[in-house]
Design a protein around this motif. Sequence first.
Motif, PDB file in Angstrom:
ATOM      1  N   UNK A   1     -80.578 -13.703  24.275  1.00  0.00           N
ATOM      2  CA  UNK A   1     -80.774 -14.322  25.640  1.00  0.00           C
ATOM      3  C   UNK A   1     -82.420 -14.455  25.795  1.00  0.00           C
ATOM      4  N   UNK A   2     -82.345 -13.582  26.338  1.00  0.00           N
ATOM      5  CA  UNK A   2     -83.743 -13.142  27.520  1.00  0.00           C
ATOM      6  C   UNK A   2     -85.076 -12.839  26.625  1.00  0.00           C
ATOM      7  N   UNK A   3     -84.635 -12.081  25.144  1.00  0.00           N
ATOM      8  CA  UNK A   3     -85.893 -12.580  24.394  1.00  0.00           C
ATOM      9  C   UNK A   3     -85.942 -12.480  23.471  1.00  0.00           C
ATOM     10  N   UNK A   4     -85.531 -14.147  22.509  1.00  0.00           N
ATOM     11  CA  UNK A   4     -84.713 -14.489  21.717  1.00  0.00           C
ATOM     12  C   UNK A   4     -85.437 -13.765  20.410  1.00  0.00           C
ATOM     13  N   UNK A   5     -85.107 -12.333  20.515  1.00  0.00           N
ATOM     14  CA  UNK A   5     -85.878 -11.062  19.621  1.00  0.00           C
ATOM     15  C   UNK A   5     -84.557 -10.367  18.777  1.00  0.00           C
TER      16      UNK A   5
ATOM     17  N   UNK B   1     -60.223  -3.523  23.570  1.00  0.00           N
ATOM     18  CA  UNK B   1     -60.453  -5.025  23.953  1.00  0.00           C
ATOM     19  C   UNK B   1     -61.775  -4.863  24.539  1.00  0.00           C
ATOM     20  N   UNK B   2     -61.587  -4.511  25.491  1.00  0.00           N
ATOM     21  CA  UNK B   2     -62.306  -5.188  27.158  1.00  0.00           C
ATOM     22  C   UNK B   2     -64.198  -4.229  26.482  1.00  0.00           C
ATOM     23  N   UNK B   3     -63.637  -2.407  26.118  1.00  0.00           N
ATOM     24  CA  UNK B   3     -65.188  -2.972  25.556  1.00  0.00           C
ATOM     25  C   UNK B   3     -65.616  -3.274  24.438  1.00  0.00           C
ATOM     26  N   UNK B   4     -65.509  -4.465  24.121  1.00  0.00           N
ATOM     27  CA  UNK B   4     -65.486  -4.674  22.997  1.00  0.00           C
ATOM     28  C   UNK B   4     -66.440  -6.330  23.995  1.00  0.00           C
ATOM     29  N   UNK B   5     -66.216  -6.137  24.938  1.00  0.00           N
ATOM     30  CA  UNK B   5     -66.177  -7.858  25.852  1.00  0.00           C
ATOM     31  C   UNK B   5     -67.786  -7.375  25.973  1.00  0.00           C
ATOM     32  N   UNK B   6     -67.949  -6.196  26.529  1.00  0.00           N
ATOM     33  CA  UNK B   6     -69.766  -5.635  26.771  1.00  0.00           C
ATOM     34  C   UNK B   6     -70.262  -5.167  25.526  1.00  0.00           C
ATOM     35  N   UNK B   7     -69.914  -4.995  24.398  1.00  0.00           N
ATOM     36  CA  UNK B   7     -70.176  -4.994  22.907  1.00  0.00           C
ATOM     37  C   UNK B   7     -70.984  -6.062  22.263  1.00  0.00           C
ATOM     38  N   UNK B   8     -70.281  -6.693  23.249  1.00  0.00           N
ATOM     39  CA  UNK B   8     -70.520  -8.372  22.622  1.00  0.00           C
ATOM     40  C   UNK B   8     -71.948  -8.762  23.596  1.00  0.00           C
ATOM     41  N   UNK B   9     -71.539  -8.775  24.966  1.00  0.00           N
ATOM     42  CA  UNK B   9     -72.306  -8.821  25.784  1.00  0.00           C
ATOM     43  C   UNK B   9     -73.764  -8.811  26.089  1.00  0.00           C
ATOM     44  N   UNK B  10     -74.049  -7.525  25.903  1.00  0.00           N
ATOM     45  CA  UNK B  10     -74.992  -6.419  25.743  1.00  0.00           C
ATOM     46  C   UNK B  10     -75.866  -7.015  24.949  1.00  0.00           C
ATOM     47  N   UNK B  11     -75.579  -7.404  23.236  1.00  0.00           N
ATOM     48  CA  UNK B  11     -76.842  -7.430  22.432  1.00  0.00           C
ATOM     49  C   UNK B  11     -76.794  -9.304  22.779  1.00  0.00           C
TER      50      UNK B  11
ATOM     51  N   UNK C   1     -77.279 -11.645  38.611  1.00  0.00           N
ATOM     52  CA  UNK C   1     -78.044 -11.765  39.429  1.00  0.00           C
ATOM     53  C   UNK C   1     -79.197 -12.464  39.074  1.00  0.00           C
ATOM     54  N   UNK C   2     -78.923 -12.667  37.960  1.00  0.00           N
ATOM     55  CA  UNK C   2     -80.413 -13.133  36.957  1.00  0.00           C
ATOM     56  C   UNK C   2     -81.518 -12.757  36.956  1.00  0.00           C
ATOM     57  N   UNK C   3     -81.382 -10.841  36.909  1.00  0.00           N
ATOM     58  CA  UNK C   3     -82.452 -10.382  37.030  1.00  0.00           C
ATOM     59  C   UNK C   3     -83.342 -10.273  35.654  1.00  0.00           C
ATOM     60  N   UNK C   4     -82.152 -10.654  34.444  1.00  0.00           N
ATOM     61  CA  UNK C   4     -83.582 -11.670  33.514  1.00  0.00           C
ATOM     62  C   UNK C   4     -83.817  -9.965  32.509  1.00  0.00           C
ATOM     63  N   UNK C   5     -83.722  -8.275  32.529  1.00  0.00           N
ATOM     64  CA  UNK C   5     -84.426  -7.352  32.366  1.00  0.00           C
ATOM     65  C   UNK C   5     -83.518  -6.689  31.499  1.00  0.00           C
ATOM     66  N   UNK C   6     -84.662  -7.056  30.369  1.00  0.00           N
ATOM     67  CA  UNK C   6     -84.521  -6.058  29.409  1.00  0.00           C
ATOM     68  C   UNK C   6     -84.286  -4.427  29.546  1.00  0.00           C
ATOM     69  N   UNK C   7     -85.328  -4.131  30.184  1.00  0.00           N
ATOM     70  CA  UNK C   7     -84.982  -2.155  30.162  1.00  0.00           C
ATOM     71  C   UNK C   7     -84.323  -1.587  31.206  1.00  0.00           C
ATOM     72  N   UNK C   8     -83.558  -2.864  31.950  1.00  0.00           N
ATOM     73  CA  UNK C   8     -82.577  -2.565  33.251  1.00  0.00           C
ATOM     74  C   UNK C   8     -80.922  -2.413  32.147  1.00  0.00           C
ATOM     75  N   UNK C   9     -81.163  -3.424  31.376  1.00  0.00           N
ATOM     76  CA  UNK C   9     -79.820  -3.527  30.285  1.00  0.00           C
ATOM     77  C   UNK C   9     -80.080  -2.067  29.620  1.00  0.00           C
ATOM     78  N   UNK C  10     -80.552  -1.447  29.423  1.00  0.00           N
ATOM     79  CA  UNK C  10     -80.913  -0.597  28.070  1.00  0.00           C
ATOM     80  C   UNK C  10     -80.918   0.769  29.020  1.00  0.00           C
TER      81      UNK C  10
END
Length: 433
Positions: free
Chosen positions: A68-72, A53-63, A127-136
């Motif tokens: 939300x950041x890119x709208x793409x 269950x826990x891993x699916x929380x991150x699996x939903x949160x990342x995309x 922290x509100x970093x909003x960096x796709x590069x960091x997320x990837x």
Amino acid sequence: MDTSESTPAPDAEETDPGPRPVRRGWRRWAMDTRPLRRPAYRRLWSSTIVTAVGSQLTAVAVPKQIYDITGSSAWVGYASLAGLVPMVLFALWGGAVADTVDRRKLLLVTNSGIAVTSVLFWIQAVSGLDSVAVLMVLLAAQQAFFGLNSPARNASIARLVPAEELAAANALGSTVMQTGLVAGPLLAGALIPVIGLPELYLLDAVALCVTLWAVFRLPALPPSASATARRAGLREIAEGFRYISLHKVLLLSFLADVIAMVFGMPRALFPQLAAQTYASYGEGLALGLLFAAIPIGAVLGGLFSGTFSRARRHGWMVIGAVVVWGASIAGFGLSRSLWVAVAFLACAGVADMVSMVFRGAILLSAATDEMRGRMQGVFTVVVAGGPRLADVLHGTAGAAFGPRAAVAGGGLLVVVLMLGLAVAMPALRRYRI
């Protein structure tokens, strides 16, 4: 097949639960829980409940965060690729590592790595970093740790339960994972409006701490004496592929999954089918049901998997399951009623559970312990890569021939290819424990 390859592991648990009582009536269909009577396996399985269950929380949160950041949606797809590549590479290497070190220690290190990346996900979100590069980058690191972790976890099962309980142990683990695929996203969707997206990452990290405690209490799982002098490098990875090529039943078990998933997994066409074929039912409802149907069917198959433990012809079980999967997918493609379509997909989910259980049992029983890590590394790559190839194939075929024709044609192709493989290569038909 040499029956010496499927003898029970000598260290398959510190206590013997004794003979299984005879089940009568409906109980003979219920899930076989004998492996849970073995403390070490129970600890490993209980850790899977939390992470499923826990891993699916991150699996939903990342995309969700990337969108939300890119709208793409394209960036969401790129992120999936960023996670797939390191997972594949490190799963192959992780399989070789799992054959040369204490698997318990490897599980502790890799679970710790996954937990740290979850904490870093939380930090960047709050922290509100909003960096796709960091997320990837974080996603790539997390999937690399997962690639190292999965072969060791799966290969350890054969050291914790005897051969006659491998099918039951795989059914227990697979049912939990499929339940997580259903419950995790639903829980994430319910929690985001209440606690916010960043806290999903934190909850996953907390769940992984529970997993670490369960793994810490496992017995030592050292490599075989012949493996301790080896290093986990390209040579050892190549030896794993040579081992597969020399053991036809292993090769055929992988090919069966490739056939089923590459040609018969139509999830890339679910959005189009929901928007066009089943639009009258409500696009949102249709899309949710289509995505949930296969995991729900798999869970039901696991809950009524009591007969799995009595099956000895594991090869025939795989063949039959893949054929039923293909026929169910073809039926889904031909269905104009949403409810009939969902029923066919649920039936496919049951078949997928059966195939998963017995392919896993074959890999654990037909391979020697010093090769199990590498076999599980290849298994991880096939399971993760097949559906992604299917997305490309079905998306292309759907655009060319229409979604319903692409789905039905893919399902029929699965049936034809699997039956052809079974006729041409008798090793899988003959395999039994």
